[in-house]
Write an enzyme that holds these catalytic residues in place. Structure first.
Site, PDB file in Angstrom:
ATOM      1  N   CYS A 122     -73.738 -11.277  -5.900  1.00 53.00           N
ATOM      2  CA  CYS A 122     -73.749 -11.674  -4.482  1.00 53.00           C
ATOM      3  C   CYS A 122     -73.995 -13.167  -4.282  1.00 53.00           C
ATOM      4  O   CYS A 122     -73.751 -13.696  -3.204  1.00 53.00           O
ATOM      5  CB  CYS A 122     -74.778 -10.862  -3.710  1.00 53.00           C
ATOM      6  N   HIS A 264     -77.013 -14.043   2.633  1.00 51.21           N
ATOM      7  CA  HIS A 264     -76.331 -12.867   2.089  1.00 51.21           C
ATOM      8  C   HIS A 264     -76.784 -11.616   2.845  1.00 51.21           C
ATOM      9  O   HIS A 264     -77.962 -11.442   3.143  1.00 51.21           O
ATOM     10  CB  HIS A 264     -76.643 -12.721   0.595  1.00 51.21           C
ATOM     11  N   ASN A 294     -72.684  -4.524   2.517  1.00 51.97           N
ATOM     12  CA  ASN A 294     -72.868  -5.589   1.527  1.00 51.97           C
ATOM     13  C   ASN A 294     -71.570  -5.741   0.741  1.00 51.97           C
ATOM     14  O   ASN A 294     -71.215  -4.864  -0.045  1.00 51.97           O
ATOM     15  CB  ASN A 294     -74.032  -5.211   0.606  1.00 51.97           C
TER      16      ASN A 294
HETATM   17  C1  LIG Z   1     -82.031   0.944  -0.956  1.00 52.58           C
HETATM   18  C2  LIG Z   1     -82.798   0.796   0.345  1.00 52.58           C
HETATM   19  C3  LIG Z   1     -81.854   0.858   1.510  1.00 52.58           C
HETATM   20  C4  LIG Z   1     -83.771   1.980   0.463  1.00 52.58           C
HETATM   21  O1  LIG Z   1     -84.526   1.832   1.652  1.00 52.58           O
HETATM   22  P1  LIG Z   1     -86.088   2.126   1.652  1.00 52.58           P
HETATM   23  O2  LIG Z   1     -86.550   1.937   3.011  1.00 52.58           O
HETATM   24  O3  LIG Z   1     -86.691   1.265   0.561  1.00 52.58           O
HETATM   25  O4  LIG Z   1     -86.117   3.622   1.311  1.00 52.58           O
HETATM   26  P2  LIG Z   1     -86.938   4.353   0.152  1.00 52.58           P
HETATM   27  O5  LIG Z   1     -86.273   4.105  -1.161  1.00 52.58           O
HETATM   28  O6  LIG Z   1     -88.397   3.997   0.313  1.00 52.58           O
HETATM   29  O7  LIG Z   1     -86.728   5.836   0.573  1.00 52.58           O
HETATM   30  C5  LIG Z   1     -87.365   6.392   1.696  1.00 52.58           C
HETATM   31  C6  LIG Z   1     -86.927   7.833   1.836  1.00 52.58           C
HETATM   32  O8  LIG Z   1     -85.549   7.841   2.274  1.00 52.58           O
HETATM   33  C7  LIG Z   1     -84.778   8.631   1.389  1.00 52.58           C
HETATM   34  N1  LIG Z   1     -83.433   8.093   1.352  1.00 52.58           N
HETATM   35  C8  LIG Z   1     -82.944   7.146   0.520  1.00 52.58           C
HETATM   36  N2  LIG Z   1     -81.648   6.926   0.801  1.00 52.58           N
HETATM   37  C9  LIG Z   1     -81.331   7.735   1.823  1.00 52.58           C
HETATM   38  C10 LIG Z   1     -80.158   7.961   2.551  1.00 52.58           C
HETATM   39  N3  LIG Z   1     -79.012   7.280   2.296  1.00 52.58           N
HETATM   40  N4  LIG Z   1     -80.195   8.872   3.550  1.00 52.58           N
HETATM   41  C11 LIG Z   1     -81.303   9.549   3.850  1.00 52.58           C
HETATM   42  N5  LIG Z   1     -82.465   9.392   3.181  1.00 52.58           N
HETATM   43  C12 LIG Z   1     -82.482   8.482   2.179  1.00 52.58           C
HETATM   44  C13 LIG Z   1     -85.501   8.566   0.062  1.00 52.58           C
HETATM   45  O9  LIG Z   1     -85.167   9.648  -0.739  1.00 52.58           O
HETATM   46  C14 LIG Z   1     -86.942   8.598   0.509  1.00 52.58           C
HETATM   47  O10 LIG Z   1     -87.303   9.910   0.789  1.00 52.58           O
HETATM   48  P3  LIG Z   1     -88.759  10.462   0.399  1.00 52.58           P
HETATM   49  O11 LIG Z   1     -89.712   9.626   1.186  1.00 52.58           O
HETATM   50  O12 LIG Z   1     -88.685  11.884   0.804  1.00 52.58           O
HETATM   51  O13 LIG Z   1     -88.882  10.256  -1.074  1.00 52.58           O
HETATM   52  C15 LIG Z   1     -83.613  -0.518   0.369  1.00 52.58           C
HETATM   53  O14 LIG Z   1     -84.666  -0.458  -0.575  1.00 52.58           O
HETATM   54  C16 LIG Z   1     -82.766  -1.729   0.055  1.00 52.58           C
HETATM   55  O15 LIG Z   1     -81.908  -2.110   0.827  1.00 52.58           O
HETATM   56  N6  LIG Z   1     -83.038  -2.423  -1.073  1.00 52.58           N
HETATM   57  C17 LIG Z   1     -82.296  -3.599  -1.450  1.00 52.58           C
HETATM   58  C18 LIG Z   1     -81.027  -3.215  -2.122  1.00 52.58           C
HETATM   59  C19 LIG Z   1     -80.103  -4.383  -2.271  1.00 52.58           C
HETATM   60  O16 LIG Z   1     -80.218  -5.365  -1.599  1.00 52.58           O
HETATM   61  N7  LIG Z   1     -79.134  -4.259  -3.187  1.00 52.58           N
HETATM   62  C20 LIG Z   1     -78.115  -5.226  -3.363  1.00 52.58           C
HETATM   63  C21 LIG Z   1     -78.578  -6.436  -4.068  1.00 52.58           C
HETATM   64  S1  LIG Z   1     -77.419  -7.708  -3.839  1.00 52.58           S
END
Ligand SMILES: CC(C)(COP(=O)(O)OP(=O)(O)OC[C@H]1O[C@@H](n2cnc3c(N)ncnc32)[C@H](O)[C@@H]1OP(=O)(O)O)[C@@H](O)C(=O)NCCC(=O)NCCS
Length: 337
Positions: A122, A264, A294
């Site tokens: 990215c 980004h 993204n």
């Molecule tokens: C991946 C991301 C969206 C997850 O969001 P989050 O708020 O951290 O969510 P969590 O991982 O804490 O999950 C919270 C809950 O939602 C659930 N969950 C995760 N994805 C889900 C989805 N698509 N739909 C519904 N529930 C979901 C999880 O299972 C978890 O459930 P639990 O509490 O029962 O275990 C977030 O961490 C993120 O954007 N990270 C950066 C990723 C990134 O930038 N990548 C590219 C790099 S260039």
């Protein structure tokens, strides 16, 4: 004699197929994977994204890049034959051999150019612009085409709901040209960094020469993206903030001197956290994550192109580009339009 580098044209291109959150919810439900429009909107800010159709030459990575490049050339008033150098930033190369840059060069008919890919995920577009800037600065290159283009959908594991909802396909491009070193409208600074210690936070284990893609590894989906989203989130907020601050400091600028912050777009909540840390007013931030998700290396050029074409970015404005990506890689750039 040294020179400066100015962006003189931008372009962007997306595949035909819009995939709304609801479309994705249905696709995943068919695989027994539970998600919802509400979760995706609230946790990421994404409403829709675009996906290429598989096995469609008009939507190959080089084809998206070509469309974006042609728009950028038109805005710049240049022809493909005017380009000396093509830098194609991508982490979803059309083929490992040869580079996607060469496939696109042929489509474009940019026969005078030398062409290469850059993979900084990215951060790739800023890495590419910064590389072009160095070639122009030294007098080697007069006119360069920098493309950020991705076809990420084939790398999605549709059974991993934390990652497959985040990404989209698309391309952006910029034509850059030599200007006098003291021209006010130019790239003012760039800061690049990498940290291979975090390479495993976002990687596709069997996507290259490390692990041959055997039927067993294919079944295990080792050719798909594996992501530790929570860890990346934390590093992203920290490094986007520090790279933005480095760019301001290097130019002895404050937020008042900056017209636009073009970060980004991985997750709206990451951007809100960075804005909150640095006290950047929301009206100075460019967003497109809601429309495109993204798109990795394509994000920053499509963000710029959108704001140039709708008249938000105008000549003489100061813009701060800021990115992080798989690697992990980091980059910021200050430029005056
Ligand atoms: C991946 C991301 C969206 C997850 O969001 P989050 O708020 O951290 O969510 P969590 O991982 O804490 O999950 C919270 C809950 O939602 C659930 N969950 C995760 N994805 C889900 C989805 N698509 N739909 C519904 N529930 C979901 C999880 O299972 C978890 O459930 P639990 O509490 O029962 O275990 C977030 O961490 C993120 O954007 N990270 C950066 C990723 C990134 O930038 N990548 C590219 C790099 S260039």
């Amino acid at each position: 004699m040294h020179y400066g580098t100015r962006i003189i044209g931008t372009g962007s291109a997306f595949p035909e197929q819009v995939v709304t959150n609801e479309d994705l919810v249905s696709k995943l439900a068919a695989l027994g994977v539970d998600t919802s429009d509400q979760w995706i909107r609230e946790r990421t800010g994404i409403h829709q994204r675009y996906f290429c159709k598989p096995d469609t030459p008009e939507e190959y990575n080089s084809a998206l890049g070509e469309r974006a490049a042609r728009q950028a050339l038109e805005m710049a008033g240049k022809a493909p034959g005017d380009i000396d150098q093509i830098i194609f930033a991508t982490c979803s190369a059309e083929t490992q051999l040869p580079s996607t840059a060469c496939w696109m060069q042929e489509r474009l008919g940019a026969h005078r150019a030398w062409a290469m890919d850059i993979n900084a995920a990215c951060s790739g577009f800023i890495y590419g612009l910064s590389t072009a800037d160095q070639f122009i600065h030294s007098g080697h290159t007069h006119t360069a085409l920098v493309v950020g283009s991705e076809v990420l959908s084939p790398y999605m594991n549709w059974e991993d709901r934390t990652s497959c909802i985040l990404f989209g396909d698309g391309a952006g491009a910029a034509v850059v040209e030599r200007v006098p070193e003291d021209c006010p409208n130019r790239i003012l600074s760039s800061h690049l960094g990498s940290n291979g210690e975090h390479a495993d936070l976002l990687h596709a284990p069997a996507s290259g020469s490390r692990l041959e893609l055997t039927p067993e590894r294919y079944r295990q989906k080792l050719h798909k993206a594996h992501m530790n989203g929570k860890e990346i989130f934390k590093v992203a907020v920290r490094t986007l903030s520090s790279y933005a601050q480095q760019a301001l400091d290097a130019n002895q600028m404050t937020l008042d001197d900056m017209d636009w912050f073009a970060p980004h777009q991985a997750n709206r909540r990451i951007l809100d956290a960075v804005a909150n840390r640095l006290k950047i007013p929301e009206e100075k931030i460019l967003f497109n994550v809601h429309r495109y998700g993204n798109t990795s290396a394509a994000t920053i050029p499509t963000l710029l192109d959108g704001a140039v074409r709708d008249g938000r970015i105008t000549e003489g404005q100061t813009i701060l580009l800021d990115a992080f990506g798989a690697g992990l890689t980091f980059a910021s750039m200050m430029l005056r339009w």
